[in-house]
Design an enzyme around this catalytic site. Structure first.
Site, PDB file in Angstrom:
ATOM      1  CG  LEU A  10     -51.878 -54.705  88.089  1.00 46.96           C
ATOM      2  CD1 LEU A  10     -53.056 -53.729  88.162  1.00 46.96           C
ATOM      3  CD2 LEU A  10     -52.345 -56.128  88.332  1.00 46.96           C
ATOM      4  CG  ASP A  11     -49.527 -58.422  82.246  1.00 51.72           C
ATOM      5  OD1 ASP A  11     -48.381 -58.398  82.730  1.00 51.72           O
ATOM      6  OD2 ASP A  11     -50.157 -59.477  82.026  1.00 51.72           O
ATOM      7  NE  ARG A  12     -49.843 -52.140  76.326  1.00 50.01           N
ATOM      8  CZ  ARG A  12     -49.387 -52.318  75.085  1.00 50.01           C
ATOM      9  NH1 ARG A  12     -48.456 -51.500  74.613  1.00 50.01           N
ATOM     10  NH2 ARG A  12     -49.826 -53.298  74.336  1.00 50.01           N
ATOM     11  CB  THR A  20     -53.976 -56.432  83.664  1.00 47.04           C
ATOM     12  OG1 THR A  20     -53.716 -57.576  82.851  1.00 47.04           O
ATOM     13  CG2 THR A  20     -54.765 -56.868  84.901  1.00 47.04           C
ATOM     14  NE  ARG A  45     -51.993 -61.809  79.154  1.00 49.28           N
ATOM     15  CZ  ARG A  45     -51.144 -60.995  78.561  1.00 49.28           C
ATOM     16  NH1 ARG A  45     -50.351 -60.200  79.291  1.00 49.28           N
ATOM     17  NH2 ARG A  45     -51.069 -60.956  77.237  1.00 49.28           N
TER      18      ARG A  45
END
Length: 304
Positions: free
Chosen positions: A127-129, A131, A228
């Site tokens: 997961l992105d930082r 998110t 995104r």
């Protein structure tokens, strides 16, 4: 040590490329597994296939920061756990793997401090930082390999909630558009790329709001920044996204990160075979933003 990948090296695995400069493939693998090797600033697995122009940076163990005591003190919100697997409800702001600028205090290190000895903290997907939400980890290498196979075979369900600008023209849809590093800006990923990789995202409208839409989004593949990038590509970027998001006027105030939350995870247990389903509620900051979006005045983007 810094290595710039040339045309002759392109297409090789990362550990193969570094075997010569580092003296052996096993040493290269140890440094990669320890998070001491980055590709264009990001930690990559040893099986990563390098491309011409990529910049590889190798840090020796003596150059790395001391063992991160802070990782052991990270309070993990565990949504599901048994003897083989762990599902963490990750907060926004927590980096998953060590990378340039974030060598310590990561989720992978926190999992290792918790006793997980699988490669790279046993993390199955990323997961992105910024998110939040559910992330699956394995407690041993055999379980990790089984779950990675399940992920490749697209048997792990990952469903997200995303608040986007505007309203898609259809209640449901599929975005099938390859993604790679943007050909003009290598800090971004996009569908305008010289290194496309298959990427498929499904969405459905969960709630239509005055200026925004709450979507349920399901990943079929898992490319970097996939949701995104794909939602920006169809003209409905994620609200609050500092890279791919809508430009002012802001459709929702009071939000300091992208409105993207991993809300549901389902997978076949690699030991029992039982189907496991885990859900996560929206965190407080996203609930507040959603209420602001619901209360927005029609015709006035950014009103609260």
């Amino acid at each position: 040590m810094i290595v710039r990948i040339d045309e002759a090296q392109a297409g090789q695995r990362l550990d193969h490329v570094l075997a010569g400069p580092l003296g052996s493939r096993s040493r290269a693998q140890r440094l990669i597994d320890a998070g001491l090797v980055t590709v264009d600033g990001s930690v990559r697995p040893k099986r990563h296939v390098v491309a011409a122009g990529e910049l590889i940076e190798v840090r020796e163990p003596d150059d790395a920061p001391a063992a991160d005591a802070a990782a052991a003190s990270i309070d993990l919100d565990v949504a599901y756990e048994d003897d083989a697997v762990l599902v963490v409800d990750k907060p926004a702001g927590l980096v998953v793997h060590p990378a340039a600028g974030h060598w310590t205090g990561t989720l992978a290190q926190a999992l290792q401090a918790r006793g997980i000895r699988a490669e790279r903290g046993g993390i199955v997907h990323r997961l992105d930082r910024d998110t939040s939400g559910l992330l699956l980890a394995a407690k041993d290498d055999a379980t990790l390999r089984a779950l990675q196979d399940e992920l490749r075979e697209r048997r792990i369900e990952r469903e997200y909630l995303a608040l986007v600008a505007g309203r898609p023209p259809a209640r449901t849809g599929t975005i099938d558009a390859p993604i790679g590093r943007d050909r003009r800006d290598r800090t971004r990923h996009s569908t305008d790329t010289d290194q496309p990789r298959d990427a498929v995202t499904h969405f459905e409208i969960a709630e239509a709001l005055p200026h925004t839409t709450l979507l349920r989004v399901r990943l079929e593949t898992g490319r970097t920044h996939q949701i995104r990038v794909h939602l920006e590509a169809i003209g409905h970027p994620v609200v609050g996204d500092p890279v791919y998001g809508p430009r002012p006027p802001r459709p929702v105030p009071r939000l300091g990160r992208q409105f993207l939350h991993a809300a549901r995870l389902a997978f076949d247990h690699p030991v029992s075979g039982r189907r496991i389903e885990v859900a996560s509620e929206l965190p407080d900051d996203l609930r507040t933003a959603l209420e602001a979006a619901r209360a927005a005045t029609p015709g006035r983007p950014g009103a609260a």
